[in-house]
Design an enzyme around this catalytic site. Structure first.
Site, PDB file in Angstrom:
ATOM      1  N   ARG A   1      20.291  72.542  38.773  1.00  0.00           N
ATOM      2  CA  ARG A   1      20.604  73.518  37.845  1.00  0.00           C
ATOM      3  C   ARG A   1      19.984  74.808  38.042  1.00  0.00           C
ATOM      4  O   ARG A   1      18.984  75.130  38.519  1.00  0.00           O
ATOM      5  CB  ARG A   1      19.860  72.965  36.290  1.00  0.00           C
TER       6      ARG A   1
ATOM      7  N   GLU B   1      24.705  81.112  33.870  1.00  0.00           N
ATOM      8  CA  GLU B   1      25.973  80.505  34.440  1.00  0.00           C
ATOM      9  C   GLU B   1      27.098  80.642  33.340  1.00  0.00           C
ATOM     10  O   GLU B   1      27.210  80.364  32.323  1.00  0.00           O
ATOM     11  CB  GLU B   1      25.637  79.167  34.649  1.00  0.00           C
TER      12      GLU B   1
ATOM     13  N   HIS C   1      29.835  75.663  39.474  1.00  0.00           N
ATOM     14  CA  HIS C   1      29.453  74.398  39.401  1.00  0.00           C
ATOM     15  C   HIS C   1      30.383  73.179  39.460  1.00  0.00           C
ATOM     16  O   HIS C   1      31.032  72.729  38.273  1.00  0.00           O
ATOM     17  CB  HIS C   1      29.279  74.496  37.556  1.00  0.00           C
TER      18      HIS C   1
HETATM   19  P1  NAP Z   1      17.526  61.268  39.135  1.00  0.00           P
HETATM   20  O1  NAP Z   1      17.896  60.156  39.610  1.00  0.00           O
HETATM   21  O2  NAP Z   1      16.681  61.003  37.687  1.00  0.00           O
HETATM   22  O3  NAP Z   1      16.748  62.231  40.214  1.00  0.00           O
HETATM   23  C1  NAP Z   1      15.886  63.120  39.913  1.00  0.00           C
HETATM   24  C2  NAP Z   1      14.589  63.245  40.751  1.00  0.00           C
HETATM   25  O4  NAP Z   1      13.855  64.336  40.449  1.00  0.00           O
HETATM   26  C3  NAP Z   1      13.656  62.082  40.525  1.00  0.00           C
HETATM   27  O5  NAP Z   1      13.431  61.447  41.789  1.00  0.00           O
HETATM   28  C4  NAP Z   1      12.477  62.840  39.919  1.00  0.00           C
HETATM   29  O6  NAP Z   1      11.227  61.991  40.620  1.00  0.00           O
HETATM   30  C5  NAP Z   1      12.417  64.203  40.699  1.00  0.00           C
HETATM   31  N1  NAP Z   1      11.791  65.093  39.632  1.00  0.00           N
HETATM   32  C6  NAP Z   1      11.729  65.101  38.138  1.00  0.00           C
HETATM   33  N2  NAP Z   1      10.888  66.091  37.805  1.00  0.00           N
HETATM   34  C7  NAP Z   1      10.301  66.492  38.945  1.00  0.00           C
HETATM   35  C8  NAP Z   1       9.384  67.419  38.948  1.00  0.00           C
HETATM   36  N3  NAP Z   1       8.724  68.168  37.994  1.00  0.00           N
HETATM   37  N4  NAP Z   1       8.820  67.813  40.379  1.00  0.00           N
HETATM   38  C9  NAP Z   1       9.640  66.993  41.530  1.00  0.00           C
HETATM   39  N5  NAP Z   1      10.436  66.125  41.180  1.00  0.00           N
HETATM   40  C10 NAP Z   1      10.663  65.744  40.166  1.00  0.00           C
HETATM   41  O7  NAP Z   1      18.525  62.283  38.820  1.00  0.00           O
HETATM   42  P2  NAP Z   1      19.958  62.530  39.585  1.00  0.00           P
HETATM   43  O8  NAP Z   1      21.015  61.693  38.964  1.00  0.00           O
HETATM   44  O9  NAP Z   1      19.760  62.614  40.844  1.00  0.00           O
HETATM   45  O10 NAP Z   1      20.429  64.105  39.039  1.00  0.00           O
HETATM   46  C11 NAP Z   1      19.388  65.118  39.210  1.00  0.00           C
HETATM   47  C12 NAP Z   1      20.253  66.417  38.634  1.00  0.00           C
HETATM   48  O11 NAP Z   1      21.206  66.641  39.212  1.00  0.00           O
HETATM   49  C13 NAP Z   1      20.663  66.077  37.289  1.00  0.00           C
HETATM   50  O12 NAP Z   1      19.518  66.213  36.075  1.00  0.00           O
HETATM   51  C14 NAP Z   1      21.506  67.441  36.918  1.00  0.00           C
HETATM   52  O13 NAP Z   1      20.925  68.586  36.381  1.00  0.00           O
HETATM   53  C15 NAP Z   1      21.943  67.535  38.514  1.00  0.00           C
HETATM   54  N6  NAP Z   1      23.130  67.622  38.737  1.00  0.00           N
HETATM   55  C16 NAP Z   1      24.043  68.674  38.968  1.00  0.00           C
HETATM   56  C17 NAP Z   1      25.560  68.537  39.407  1.00  0.00           C
HETATM   57  C18 NAP Z   1      25.844  69.640  39.610  1.00  0.00           C
HETATM   58  O14 NAP Z   1      27.370  69.694  39.175  1.00  0.00           O
HETATM   59  N7  NAP Z   1      25.713  70.658  40.306  1.00  0.00           N
HETATM   60  C19 NAP Z   1      26.225  67.271  39.280  1.00  0.00           C
HETATM   61  C20 NAP Z   1      25.112  66.140  38.932  1.00  0.00           C
HETATM   62  C21 NAP Z   1      23.828  66.314  38.538  1.00  0.00           C
HETATM   63  P3  NAP Z   1       9.928  61.806  39.880  1.00  0.00           P
HETATM   64  O15 NAP Z   1      10.179  61.195  38.552  1.00  0.00           O
HETATM   65  O16 NAP Z   1       9.125  60.956  40.684  1.00  0.00           O
HETATM   66  O17 NAP Z   1       9.278  63.275  39.988  1.00  0.00           O
END
Ligand code: NAP
Length: 315
Positions: free
Chosen positions: A233, A262, A281
């Site tokens: 994000r 954005e 995006h």
């Molecule tokens: P996920 O499976 O929950 O993975 C997020 C990872 O981030 C987890 O491994 C978590 O591990 C880590 N994390 C969370 N808070 C943290 C912190 N403070 N410091 C370091 N690491 C941290 O989520 P996902 O499904 O992969 O999606 C991730 C994000 O990608 C979404 O929330 C969304 O905002 C974004 N996204 C963007 C697009 C786009 O169009 N560009 C599309 C889809 C998703 P820990 O809990 O161990 O820290």
């Protein structure tokens, strides 16, 4: 007597797939502006990024049964406010990991190999001859990639990187020994990762902890020939600091699927820099993935409206 359909308010435009799946099941009100249309007749909210859906807005809809998000990132919903009111919030994890990781790779390679800069030249009057000294880029294969956020999407990025013979490290709040073992990736502190990697890819959710995670001091840690890729994000990166870092060449380049704000205001200095690749995006924007997102988000919405457990419930 025709039965009355449950009324929902929805971010627009809705995809054709979503419209087809909702056809005959709900009455849809387009969500035009913050408070507008939110009242006691609304039983569901279908969103993909309407600015901050907080307790105040939720209280305008006392009969709200569910909030369904078309996407995995729910940073625009104040989750604790929904939880406090017992309103389930659904999202679409898992179905978009591959498409989003593909886009991360696409952006990383475009920045490394100066693709958009080269594309602009190739279309222009200035491209008159092949010049072997022109636009030399940075190699991707064999380089070091640091993934910040080794979750569902981060893991898919790591799998692609291994196919490019990259050395992969990651940073999370919690170590993931099973992923370290399965993929041979290495855990690093954020500081170590930033100061040792050729490429840093951000895959964390936007939360209070990750807002501004990459600011001036973090960018100063990165090597001057490194590249930052953001598919998370926009607000995970401090835009002002990134602009300065790119203008003053603290880092080589950035590749951004998301920005803060954005879209960036037209004329923003980031938009005129050659060492930035920006997409509007597009992380999960493929026909197949968007279809799955529609199916899951509609399943969540309908389950909530019927008082059933959501397929994927965040709170
Ligand atoms: P996920 O499976 O929950 O993975 C997020 C990872 O981030 C987890 O491994 C978590 O591990 C880590 N994390 C969370 N808070 C943290 C912190 N403070 N410091 C370091 N690491 C941290 O989520 P996902 O499904 O992969 O999606 C991730 C994000 O990608 C979404 O929330 C969304 O905002 C974004 N996204 C963007 C697009 C786009 O169009 N560009 C599309 C889809 C998703 P820990 O809990 O161990 O820290």
């Amino acid at each position: 007597m025709p039965t009355q359909l449950p009324r929902i308010i929805a971010d627009v435009p809705l995809s054709q797939a979503t419209l087809e799946l909702l056809d005959g099941k709900v009455e849809i009100l387009p969500w035009q502006h913050f408070d507008q249309g939110l009242d006691a007749s609304i039983e569901g909210i279908y969103t993909f990024g309407h600015p901050s859906l907080d307790g105040r807005l939720m209280d305008l809809t006392p009969n709200l049964k569910v909030i369904s998000n078309y996407g995995v990132g729910v940073d625009h919903v104040v989750l604790k406010d929904a939880a406090a009111r017992g309103i389930p919030v659904g999202n679409t994890p898992g179905v978009l990991d591959g498409a989003t990781a593909d886009m991360g790779f696409c952006l990383m390679m475009a920045a490394a190999r100066r693709l958009t800069e080269g594309e602009r030249l190739a279309r222009s009057e200035q491209f008159l001859n092949y010049n072997p000294a022109r636009m030399l880029g940075k190699e991707v294969h064999g380089a070091k990639l640091g993934i910040v956020g080794m979750g569902r999407i981060g893991r898919q990025v790591a799998r692609r990187a291994l196919g490019f013979d990259m050395q992969v490290s990651y940073h999370n709040r919690n170590r993931k020994p099973e992923i370290e073992q399965e993929l041979g990736v290495q855990y690093q502190s954020l500081e170590q990762l930033l100061s040792t990697c050729d490429y840093v890819m951000l895959c964390v959710p936007l939360t209070e902890q990750t807002a501004g995670l990459i600011g001036p001091s973090q960018l100063r840690l990165m090597p001057s020939d490194s590249i930052l890729v953001n598919i998370a994000r926009g607000a995970v990166v401090n835009t002002e600091a990134l602009t300065l870092a790119l203008q003053e060449k603290w880092i080589l380049a950035a590749a951004l699927d998301v920005t803060d704000p954005e879209p960036l205001p037209r004329g923003h200095p980031l938009l005129s820099l050659d060492n930035v690749v920006i997409a509007p995006h597009l992380g999960s924007a493929t026909v197949a993935t968007r279809q799955k997102m529609s199916e899951l988000s509609v399943a969540n919405l309908l389950a909530g409206l019927q008082g059933r457990t959501l397929v994927h419930q965040v709170v």
